[in-house]
Design a protein around this motif. Structure first.
Motif, PDB file in Angstrom:
ATOM      1  N   ASP A   1      57.485  44.450  66.602  1.00 22.13           N
ATOM      2  CA  ASP A   1      57.573  44.928  65.228  1.00 22.13           C
ATOM      3  C   ASP A   1      58.031  46.387  65.138  1.00 22.13           C
ATOM      4  O   ASP A   1      58.127  46.955  64.052  1.00 22.13           O
ATOM      5  CB  ASP A   1      56.235  44.723  64.511  1.00 22.13           C
TER       6      ASP A   1
ATOM      7  N   LYS B   1      61.764  50.761  61.269  1.00 20.95           N
ATOM      8  CA  LYS B   1      60.349  50.373  61.196  1.00 20.95           C
ATOM      9  C   LYS B   1      59.784  50.372  62.612  1.00 20.95           C
ATOM     10  O   LYS B   1      60.294  49.694  63.490  1.00 20.95           O
ATOM     11  CB  LYS B   1      60.213  48.975  60.578  1.00 20.95           C
TER      12      LYS B   1
ATOM     13  N   ASP C   1      51.662  44.499  65.121  1.00 20.01           N
ATOM     14  CA  ASP C   1      51.308  44.059  63.771  1.00 20.01           C
ATOM     15  C   ASP C   1      50.318  42.906  63.846  1.00 20.01           C
ATOM     16  O   ASP C   1      50.698  41.759  64.030  1.00 20.01           O
ATOM     17  CB  ASP C   1      52.587  43.637  63.022  1.00 20.01           C
TER      18      ASP C   1
HETATM   19 ZN    ZN Z   1      55.283  43.863  60.430  1.00 23.53          ZN
END
Ligand code: ZN
Ligand code: BES
Ligand code: MN
Length: 487
Positions: free
Chosen positions: A276, A253, A258
């Motif tokens: 993130d 990811k 974020d």
């Molecule tokens: Zn996130």
């Protein structure tokens, strides 16, 4: 940093500092005993007085010790000798390096490896490199100063080299995480990947917006829409095996910031959200180590890079998205964006013939509620694969714990009234698991293990062996999995 072996006597070596060990019972290692003799019993006396502690990662520094050529001796606690493994070797060496790095050091010699296995020496070298590297990239006065030259007693060159490769990869991951989101955004993150891929000999493919559209990566694109920064998808590959050999696929990811999107976060919970993209950074670090270690296997690393922002074109609560694999998703919270990004990347991993998949993601605060900040959650659709990942993590000393995926209890929690699935569960219950249940919809029958690293990817406060900020945790585990692949 230069790392080389030494076979000089501990008392004869000229260095800024030497590092020796003591275990939790107060037993001095062989070289610590030699220092003890040279100093007229100073170490043993300090152990008796409980000034020197053998607790794992405790460091006691003795300045200008008599009878020793080095400027100082750092005695590091090795913990319980019965439990001693690679994780302890990493932490002990890292703690000593971190303590000594409070001032600039030209040369530090580690005399810890007496009786250590090659794997433990490798972990120690790696720990020493990671421990002396700080997060203060933008401070004019540094807290930590990377040690210029590390000497390691009685070690094979090859083991030092692999330890150094691992240490450099972990520090690469940490640096990418520690850079502020104004510097690391999807395009610049992809550019960094292109840089290290070229240097290390990885194949790289970068998808821009147009390609992402052509490839129907609608879930990833939906998240990216609120941002002025266009998204990217990075595919790294190392085909070190035969063309027909099975492919290990690592997915990360890469949300470079974020904000939560329209379901906007509070300032407090946004403070660490530059982290993130740690899953992607961990995959990048591991891929770099794997190619530099020349592992004879086929591995692909994929990362979805987006910024989750608020904008006039942000995706909305109530939107329905059709993901790359055709499943429709009802968006009920734009802050559950990681699973949307991963949905399309996991589907691509399958298309690229992944035999088995591991994904890493700072996916849920719920996982931190369940397991705390130091332990990652494992979730899987294939117990044997999860066991293999867990065994690798256990051997490296990186904390993981499996959470259940019972279909009877959890499948219904992501049912939607208007689409195939929704991107949140029912209320806050089992939040880490419902996120994994969502991801499971995109891997088909391919063995897959999800590692939720929301807790361990980023430290808010420093540990004795590691500065605060990005941790680089699970780079070692991924490399260990790769080393066991095909074996
Ligand atoms: Zn996130
Ligand atoms: N990136 C966060 C998860 C996170 C939280 C990582 C804290 C590291 C530290 C993720 O995108 C998120 O916001 N998850 C939500 C999901 C919820 C809206 C279903 C969460 O955990 O609150
Ligand atoms: Mn979020």
């Amino acid at each position: 940093m230069i790392i080389s072996p030494t076979d000089l006597e501990v008392t004869d070596l000229e260095a800024d500092a030497i590092v020796v060990g003591v275990d939790a019972q107060g037993t001095l290692t062989k070289e610590a005993q030699e220092v003890d003799v040279a100093t007229g019993g100073m170490l043993a006396r300090l152990v008796t007085q409980e000034e020197i502690s053998g607790k794992l990662g405790k460091v006691t520094v003795i300045l200008s010790p008599p009878g020793v050529k080095a400027g100082q001796v750092a005695v590091v606690g090795l913990g319980e000798s019965r439990q001693f493994g690679r994780g302890q070797a990493f932490r002990a060496a890292a703690a000593a390096a971190k303590r000594l790095a409070e001032r600039p050091r030209r040369r530090v010699a580690f005399f810890l490896g007496d009786g250590w296995t090659e794997q433990q020496v490798e972990s120690g070298v790696c720990g020493a490199m990671v421990g002396c590297q700080g997060q203060d990239l933008y401070r004019s006065e540094k807290n930590l100063h990377a040690i210029e030259e590390i000497l390691w007693d009685d070690a094979y060159e090859a083991v030092l080299t692999s330890g150094q490769i691992l240490g450099e990869s972990i520090n690469l991951t940490r640096q990418l995480v520690n850079e502020p989101p104004s510097r690391i955004y999807p395009e610049s993150f992809a550019a960094e990947a292109e840089k290290f891929a070229e240097e290390s000999g990885l194949e790289i493919e970068v998808w821009d917006e147009q390609r992402l559209e052509d490839e129907r990566c609608n879930a990833l694109l939906a998240v990216a829409r609120g941002s002025a920064r266009p998204p990217r998808l990075v595919i790294l590959s190392h085909m070190g095996g035969d063309p027909g050999d099975p492919i290990l696929s690592l997915v990360g990811k890469g949300v470079t910031f974020d904000s939560g999107g329209l379901s906007v976060k509070t300032t407090d919970s946004m403070k660490t959200m530059k982290c993130d993209m740690a899953g992607a950074a961990t995959v990048f670090g591991a891929m770099q180590a794997i190619v530099r270690l020349e592992l004879p296997i086929n591995v692909i690393g994929l990362a979805g890079l987006v910024e989750n922002m608020v904008g006039g074109d942000s995706y909305k609560v109530g939107d329905v998205i059709s993901a790359r694999n055709g499943k429709t998703i009802e968006v009920l919270n734009t802050d559950a964006e990681g699973r949307l990004v991963l949905a399309d990347v996991l589907d691509l991993a399958i298309e690229r013939r992944a035999e088995k998949i591991i994904d890493l993601a700072t996916l849920t605060g719920a996982c931190m509620i369940a397991l705390g900040t130091d332990v990652a959650g494992l979730m899987t659709n294939d117990q044997a694969w999860c066991d293999a990942v867990r065994a690798a993590a256990d051997d490296c000393g990186e904390g993981v714990w499996q959470l259940p995926m019972f279909p009877d209890y959890y499948d219904e929690l992501i049912h939607s009234k208007v689409a195939d699935i929704k991107n949140v569960g029912e209320g806050r219950w089992a939040g880490a698991i419902t996120a994994a249940k969502f991801l499971e919809q995109f891997v088909g029958k391919t063995p897959w293990t999800h590692i939720d690293v929301a807790g361990p990817a980023f430290l808010e406060n420093p540990k004795p062996w590691l500065d605060a900020g990005g941790t680089g945790m699970f780079v070692r585990t991924l490399v260990e999995v790769a080393r066991r692949w095909n074996a």
